[in-house]
Design a protein around this motif. Structure first.
Motif, PDB file in Angstrom:
ATOM      1  N   THR A 143      28.392  17.622   0.393  1.00  0.00           N
ATOM      2  CA  THR A 143      29.235  16.545  -0.128  1.00  0.00           C
ATOM      3  C   THR A 143      29.043  15.260   0.663  1.00  0.00           C
ATOM      4  OG1 THR A 143      30.974  17.402   1.282  1.00  0.00           O
ATOM      5  CG2 THR A 143      30.991  18.104  -1.013  1.00  0.00           C
ATOM      6  N   ASN A 144      28.241  15.322   1.713  1.00  0.00           N
ATOM      7  CA  ASN A 144      27.993  14.109   2.496  1.00  0.00           C
ATOM      8  C   ASN A 144      27.067  13.178   1.717  1.00  0.00           C
ATOM      9  OD1 ASN A 144      29.374  15.238   4.756  1.00  0.00           O
ATOM     10  ND2 ASN A 144      27.540  16.473   5.103  1.00  0.00           N
ATOM     11  N   PRO A 145      27.230  11.876   1.880  1.00  0.00           N
ATOM     12  CA  PRO A 145      26.350  10.946   1.174  1.00  0.00           C
ATOM     13  C   PRO A 145      24.959  10.918   1.789  1.00  0.00           C
ATOM     14  CG  PRO A 145      27.866   9.765   2.584  1.00  0.00           C
ATOM     15  CD  PRO A 145      28.281  11.197   2.644  1.00  0.00           C
ATOM     16  N   LEU A 146      23.971  10.619   0.937  1.00  0.00           N
ATOM     17  CA  LEU A 146      22.602  10.433   1.400  1.00  0.00           C
ATOM     18  C   LEU A 146      22.373   8.952   1.607  1.00  0.00           C
ATOM     19  CD1 LEU A 146      20.764  12.716  -1.185  1.00  0.00           C
ATOM     20  CD2 LEU A 146      21.112  13.218   1.226  1.00  0.00           C
ATOM     21  N   LYS A 147      21.759   8.630   2.727  1.00  0.00           N
ATOM     22  CA  LYS A 147      21.372   7.237   2.946  1.00  0.00           C
ATOM     23  C   LYS A 147      20.052   6.997   2.238  1.00  0.00           C
ATOM     24  CE  LYS A 147      21.774   4.650   6.859  1.00  0.00           C
ATOM     25  NZ  LYS A 147      22.347   4.249   8.148  1.00  0.00           N
ATOM     26  N   VAL A 148      19.998   6.016   1.353  1.00  0.00           N
ATOM     27  CA  VAL A 148      18.771   5.742   0.615  1.00  0.00           C
ATOM     28  C   VAL A 148      18.142   4.491   1.205  1.00  0.00           C
ATOM     29  CG1 VAL A 148      17.745   5.336  -1.626  1.00  0.00           C
ATOM     30  CG2 VAL A 148      19.750   6.791  -1.434  1.00  0.00           C
ATOM     31  N   THR A 149      16.909   4.641   1.678  1.00  0.00           N
ATOM     32  CA  THR A 149      16.210   3.550   2.345  1.00  0.00           C
ATOM     33  C   THR A 149      14.891   3.324   1.635  1.00  0.00           C
ATOM     34  OG1 THR A 149      17.102   4.468   4.373  1.00  0.00           O
ATOM     35  CG2 THR A 149      15.501   2.711   4.601  1.00  0.00           C
ATOM     36  N   LEU A 150      14.531   2.063   1.491  1.00  0.00           N
ATOM     37  CA  LEU A 150      13.232   1.731   0.918  1.00  0.00           C
ATOM     38  C   LEU A 150      12.296   1.363   2.056  1.00  0.00           C
ATOM     39  CD1 LEU A 150      11.604   1.201  -1.727  1.00  0.00           C
ATOM     40  CD2 LEU A 150      12.239  -1.187  -1.462  1.00  0.00           C
ATOM     41  N   HIS A 180       0.820  -1.223   0.000  1.00  0.00           N
ATOM     42  CA  HIS A 180       0.000   0.000   0.000  1.00  0.00           C
ATOM     43  C   HIS A 180       0.844   1.258   0.000  1.00  0.00           C
ATOM     44  CE1 HIS A 180      -2.709  -3.163   1.513  1.00  0.00           C
ATOM     45  NE2 HIS A 180      -3.567  -2.522   0.735  1.00  0.00           N
ATOM     46  N   GLN A 181       2.004   1.154   0.572  1.00  0.00           N
ATOM     47  CA  GLN A 181       2.870   2.328   0.589  1.00  0.00           C
ATOM     48  C   GLN A 181       4.282   1.902   0.243  1.00  0.00           C
ATOM     49  OE1 GLN A 181       2.182   3.762   4.574  1.00  0.00           O
ATOM     50  NE2 GLN A 181       0.790   5.333   3.802  1.00  0.00           N
ATOM     51  N   THR A 182       4.878   2.654  -0.663  1.00  0.00           N
ATOM     52  CA  THR A 182       6.263   2.390  -1.047  1.00  0.00           C
ATOM     53  C   THR A 182       6.985   3.740  -1.135  1.00  0.00           C
ATOM     54  OG1 THR A 182       5.465   0.579  -2.393  1.00  0.00           O
ATOM     55  CG2 THR A 182       7.763   1.222  -2.680  1.00  0.00           C
ATOM     56  N   PHE A 183       7.981   3.877  -0.322  1.00  0.00           N
ATOM     57  CA  PHE A 183       8.694   5.160  -0.304  1.00  0.00           C
ATOM     58  C   PHE A 183      10.185   4.938  -0.373  1.00  0.00           C
ATOM     59  CE2 PHE A 183       4.831   6.266   2.207  1.00  0.00           C
ATOM     60  CZ  PHE A 183       4.335   7.207   1.324  1.00  0.00           C
ATOM     61  N   LEU A 184      10.846   5.873  -1.016  1.00  0.00           N
ATOM     62  CA  LEU A 184      12.305   5.950  -0.933  1.00  0.00           C
ATOM     63  C   LEU A 184      12.632   7.143  -0.040  1.00  0.00           C
ATOM     64  CD1 LEU A 184      13.818   5.342  -4.472  1.00  0.00           C
ATOM     65  CD2 LEU A 184      14.220   4.026  -2.391  1.00  0.00           C
ATOM     66  N   ARG A 185      13.499   6.903   0.917  1.00  0.00           N
ATOM     67  CA  ARG A 185      13.841   7.988   1.828  1.00  0.00           C
ATOM     68  C   ARG A 185      15.301   8.343   1.615  1.00  0.00           C
ATOM     69  NH1 ARG A 185      15.663   7.694   7.791  1.00  0.00           N
ATOM     70  NH2 ARG A 185      15.023   9.710   8.650  1.00  0.00           N
ATOM     71  N   PHE A 186      15.546   9.613   1.354  1.00  0.00           N
ATOM     72  CA  PHE A 186      16.917  10.121   1.222  1.00  0.00           C
ATOM     73  C   PHE A 186      17.227  10.885   2.497  1.00  0.00           C
ATOM     74  CE2 PHE A 186      14.985   9.900  -2.937  1.00  0.00           C
ATOM     75  CZ  PHE A 186      15.939   9.251  -3.696  1.00  0.00           C
ATOM     76  N   TYR A 187      18.274  10.466   3.187  1.00  0.00           N
ATOM     77  CA  TYR A 187      18.533  11.038   4.500  1.00  0.00           C
ATOM     78  C   TYR A 187      20.001  11.399   4.613  1.00  0.00           C
ATOM     79  CZ  TYR A 187      18.952  11.382   9.568  1.00  0.00           C
ATOM     80  OH  TYR A 187      19.211  11.810  10.828  1.00  0.00           O
ATOM     81  N   ASP A 188      20.244  12.651   4.930  1.00  0.00           N
ATOM     82  CA  ASP A 188      21.619  13.116   5.156  1.00  0.00           C
ATOM     83  C   ASP A 188      21.877  13.020   6.648  1.00  0.00           C
ATOM     84  OD1 ASP A 188      23.977  14.443   5.492  1.00  0.00           O
ATOM     85  OD2 ASP A 188      23.552  15.934   3.936  1.00  0.00           O
ATOM     86  N   GLU A 189      22.743  12.107   7.066  1.00  0.00           N
ATOM     87  CA  GLU A 189      22.944  11.884   8.494  1.00  0.00           C
ATOM     88  C   GLU A 189      23.650  13.049   9.163  1.00  0.00           C
ATOM     89  OE1 GLU A 189      24.821   8.025   8.359  1.00  0.00           O
ATOM     90  OE2 GLU A 189      23.194   7.228   9.571  1.00  0.00           O
TER      91      GLU A 189
END
Lengths: 275, 120
Positions: free
Chosen positions: A123-130, A78-87
């Motif tokens: 320049t920090n990487p984004l953590k990509v989470t499904l 029902h829900q599908t998201f990609l989360r981009f997170y800069d720690e």
């Protein structure tokens, strides 16, 4: 009937217990000239997530299929998201992903036209989470990869941004206190003010006006009344309050007015008699 | 006094001298008495004003009181003088010299009340 209900319940719990997993997750990066720079299948159980880097006009493609872990059947959650997170900065962006009824999904990130859900980046990487959510399955969360993208433009300043800061503290400047001039100067001018008195007395003595009736009982009370008024006003300056002055002055004015009427009537008599 | 300067200055000093002589001869001693007082008031006021300009007006209320008393007393005295002057008798038919003096005394007392008020 009861048996049927029990069966349905057990089916529901079984179905709820069934979790979602990804099949053939694959990431592809193509350059601006459609050359494939990287093509990698992702492993969900790897300890370290792979680090990917995107150029300013590269395109990232992510494909996967969502399946039930037990039966291997494609499922549309029902829900599908990609989360981009800069720690480091704490910025994050969430992008919904379209999934077909068969569970297949394709996500494309074109850095030439980045989506609005991509957070401001450094320049920090984004953590990509499904993130997967479903009414009938347990929710799932998969760390896919770390993505380094070109740093975003610094935020443009809003025209009225400056108005949203505290103003500098107001410091009042007062005119300096006025100073009393040097004593010598004051004394000199005070002394200087004496000589009009000398002029006055000299001229008066020269005129030599005689006041033969000053001490007569008709005139003296009036003169005394006026003198008393002057003394009263001087006393007012030194000590008295306004109310007291008005009270004493009121009493004194009656006396002075009566004596003045008498004195001036007498004077008029003398003046007219002399003529 | 009228040294060999220029003809205009000697003429003007002549005029001043004749003016003074006429004043001395034709003015009653009572009016001279008042005139002396007027001159005194004028000089006092001028000196206070000069002090205010040159040095300071710092206790401004005191300056106002001093200068105001000079000016006010001058006005009152001048009106007294014009009313008791026999030459002006025709103009002040209804005002006897006694009435004028009563006005002067009352006005002076009121003026001094305000002056002391300002003196602080």
């Amino acid at each position: 009937m009861q048996v049927l209900w029990l069966f349905a319940l057990s089916a529901a719990t079984r179905a709820y217990a069934a979790s979602l997993t990804l099949q053939t997750p694959r990431v592809t990066i193509t350059g601006p000239d459609a050359a494939e720079l990287l093509s990698e299948s992702l492993s969900l159980n790897a300890k370290a997530t792979p680090s990917l880097a995107l150029g300013p006009s590269d395109v990232l493609k992510l494909t996967f299929q969502i399946v039930e872990s037990e039966e291997g059947k494609g499922v549309q959650p029902h829900q599908t998201f990609l989360r981009f997170y800069d720690e480091v900065s704490g910025e994050e962006g969430v992008q919904p992903v379209k999934v077909t009824a068969g569970g297949k999904a394709k996500f494309e990130l074109n850095m030439a036209r980045p989506p609005a859900s991509l957070p401001p980046t450094t320049t920090n990487p984004l953590k990509v989470t499904l993130l997967l959510g479903s009414f009938v399955h347990s929710p799932a969360k998969y760390e896919l990869f770390d993505l380094t993208v070109p740093a975003s433009q610094p935020l443009s300043q809003h025209p009225s941004e400056a108005a949203f800061h505290p103003l500098p503290e107001i410091t009042h400047t007062f005119r300096p206190d006025q100073k009393i001039p040097a004593k010598a100067v004051s004394a000199f001018f005070a002394g200087f003010l004496l000589w009009p008195w000398f002029v006055l007395l000299a001229l008066w003595s020269q005129v030599g006006l005689r006041v033969p009736h000053l001490l007569s009982p008709h005139i003296l009370p009036f003169v005394a009344g006026i003198g008393a008024f002057e003394v009263l006003l001087f006393w007012y300056w030194v000590d008295l309050k306004l109310g007291q002055v008005l009270l004493y002055g009121g009493i004194l004015s009656v006396f002075t007015a009566l004596s003045g009427k008498q004195a001036l009537a007498k004077t008029a008599q003398w003046r007219l008699g002399r003529k | 006094m009228a040294g060999p300067k220029s003809t205009t200055s000697s003429a003007s000093s002549n005029a001043v001298r004749s003016l003074l002589r006429a004043y001395n001869e034709n003015t009653s001693s009572r009016l001279k008495f008042i005139d002396a007082f007027l001159l005194f008031l004028m000089l006092s006021g001028i000196i206070q004003f000069v002090y205010c300009i040159l040095v300071t007006n710092f206790p401004f209320n005191a300056f106002l009181a001093g200068f105001g008393s000079c000016v006010g007393q001058f006005v009152l005295t001048a009106s007294l003088r014009s009313q008791v002057n026999p030459v002006n008798r025709a103009e002040f038919k209804d005002v006897s010299p006694e009435r004028a003096f009563a006005d002067f005394a009352l006005g002076s007392i009121v003026l001094h009340f305000f002056v002391y008020n300002f003196l602080g």
